[in-house]
Design an enzyme around this catalytic site. Structure first.
Site: not given
Length: 478
Positions: A62, A332
């Site tokens: 990402e 995350h």
């Protein structure tokens, strides 16, 4: 500082006995969507550069924009002089590999089964998810090569087994497992890392380990770690029925996602207060029922490297916050591991098994056939919708001839245009996309059937040779 180009020819002499220090992180860098994207990704680069000892292989997911990639490269180029930003799909794959050593070869493999264009609000199909592959030479020997595979599997939008995209994620796990197995058979060290969007010991996880011939480094070091979130009925063997606390989830269970410590998982009120400068302190012993592990590093020493490498450390990292914004660096946390070369007298982990239980192959085949029937129904409905919209559009155009007022004619023209546009899109998805998806499903189904046949044959041959039960993926098959 000037950022080196992706293809850099100057390489320092690589050590003969390196230690592989690997880091994987989902950066949550969606353009126009992720909050404080540029500031957070720059800080991610700074924190990677400040790690001691520094990593020598980094995989990012990402990281969608070239600007963010170049910012991270600029900050880490003194420890990771080589890197590659991978292009895929309409909006890019978001995958990056950084390395201390030169990248000799690179490729981007896009998954054949990869979401649906109709789910534009989810975006998995549009970003072209796949596997970023890099071949890196870390020494002078012919086999001193590590093949790195960085990926981000299709996101789960429901819990298994009710997830509509379970078939896609399973097929993607199979594809990356094949690539890792091929690298292993070439005798190279294999590193597979990324956000796999799966739980430990799930179907996709077992596929990767067994068919890929690799091991989950966290399970190697902490075999009793939890298989998922406590609220979903998962807990480590030592936890029993008690809900694990934040510190334990991170240090023992490897929770990289949905941790209470991550500010992006806080309630709206808590995030709003943080934006106003009112911080919330999360005590280390706060219960953490939602924390789970979705990010992984898989490892194999390669067929010619058996007994020469071992995982010496594994941890969850990047848990700190942005120094000014006070938010977590991503939604995350990172997973970090140290893999060292060892002597022949050192204890070496068992090699992973080659085949899954036959019942698991049957489970995959049943899931694939069920999903195929679903898609065929979708194709029929979409093509039917296409025909209906064409008929409606023609009807509206005919109605214009007898419309009593100009505004009625205008409304009919708008309906005709919109209906025709929607119908064409439905026809393209039903006639072209579903057909392509069905052919990809056929290929996947054949490969699973073939693997099942080979597993069954291996059982029969070993039984004939008098070897008794055959250990297949930790299941004794008589």
């Amino acid at each position: 500082m000037t950022v080196p180009s992706d293809a850099v020819s100057n390489v320092s002499e690589a050590p003969q006995d390196p230690t592989l220090r690997v880091l994987s992180l989902n950066c949550w860098g969606l353009k126009y969507i992720s909050t404080h994207r540029a500031a957070r990704l720059s800080e991610i680069g700074r924190q990677i550069a400040s790690l001691d000892p520094p990593p020598n292989i980094v995989g990012l997911q990402e990281c969608w924009t070239q600007a963010d990639y170049l910012a991270i490269r600029d900050l880490t180029s003194h420890i990771l002089p080589y890197g590659k930003f991978y292009h895929s799909g309409i909006f890019g794959g978001g995958l990056v590999i950084l390395s201390k050593w030169e990248i000799e070869e690179s490729s981007m493999y896009r998954y054949p089964l990869n979401g649906r264009p109709a789910a534009f609000y989810r975006g998995d199909w549009y970003v072209g998810k796949g596997v970023a592959c890099a071949r890196i030479r870390f020494g002078r020997g012919r086999k001193d090569v590590v093949e790195v595979f960085c990926t981000h599997l299709h996101a789960p939008y429901e819990k298994e087994p009710y997830d509509d995209y379970l078939c896609h994620r399973t097929a993607q796990a199979w594809e990356i497992a094949k690539k890792m197995r091929h690298a292993r058979e070439r005798g190279h060290v294999v590193i597979g890392l990324g956000d796999f969007n799966m739980l430990p010991s799930s179907l996709a996880h077992r596929l990767v380990e067994t068919h890929g011939g690799v091991r989950d480094v966290w399970r190697l070091r902490k075999p009793n770690s939890a298989l998922g979130a406590w609220e979903d009925g998962h807990a480590g063997a030592e936890e029993g029925a008690a809900c694990p606390h934040v510190e334990h989830c991170i240090s023992e269970h490897g929770a990289t996602c949905d941790s209470q410590l991550n500010t992006w998982r806080w309630s709206k009120t808590m995030r709003k207060d943080l934006g106003k400068g009112r911080d919330t302190v999360i005590a280390p012993h706060t219960a953490d029922p939602r924390a789970k592990r979705l990010d992984y590093v898989f490892f194999s020493p390669g067929e010619n490297r058996a007994g020469t490498w071992q995982v010496s450390d594994v941890r969850v990292g990047m848990t700190g916050r942005h120094p000014e914004l006070r938010c977590s660096l991503s939604d995350h946390f990172s997973v970090e591991t140290v893999i060292e070369r060892v002597t022949e007298t050192d204890q070496v982990e068992d090699e992973p098994t080659e085949y899954l239980p036959l019942s698991t192959y049957d489970e995959i085949l049943a899931m694939t056939r069920k999903y195929t029937l679903r898609e065929r129904t979708q194709r029929t409905l979409r093509l039917g919708h296409f025909g209906f919209q064409i008929a409606m559009s023609v009807g509206c155009l005919i109605g214009v001839w007898w419309s009593p007022r100009n505004y009625v004619a205008f409304i009919l023209m708008v309906l005709s245009s919109v209906g025709l546009s929607v119908g064409v899109l439905e026809g393209l998805m039903g006639g072209l996309f579903v057909g392509s998806e069905e052919r990809a499903l056929r290929e996947f189904e054949w490969e699973i059937e073939n693997a099942r046949k080979l597993a069954s044959k291996a059982i029969e041959e070993r039984e004939k040779a008098g070897q008794g039960n055959v250990k297949i993926d930790d299941v004794a098959v008589p």
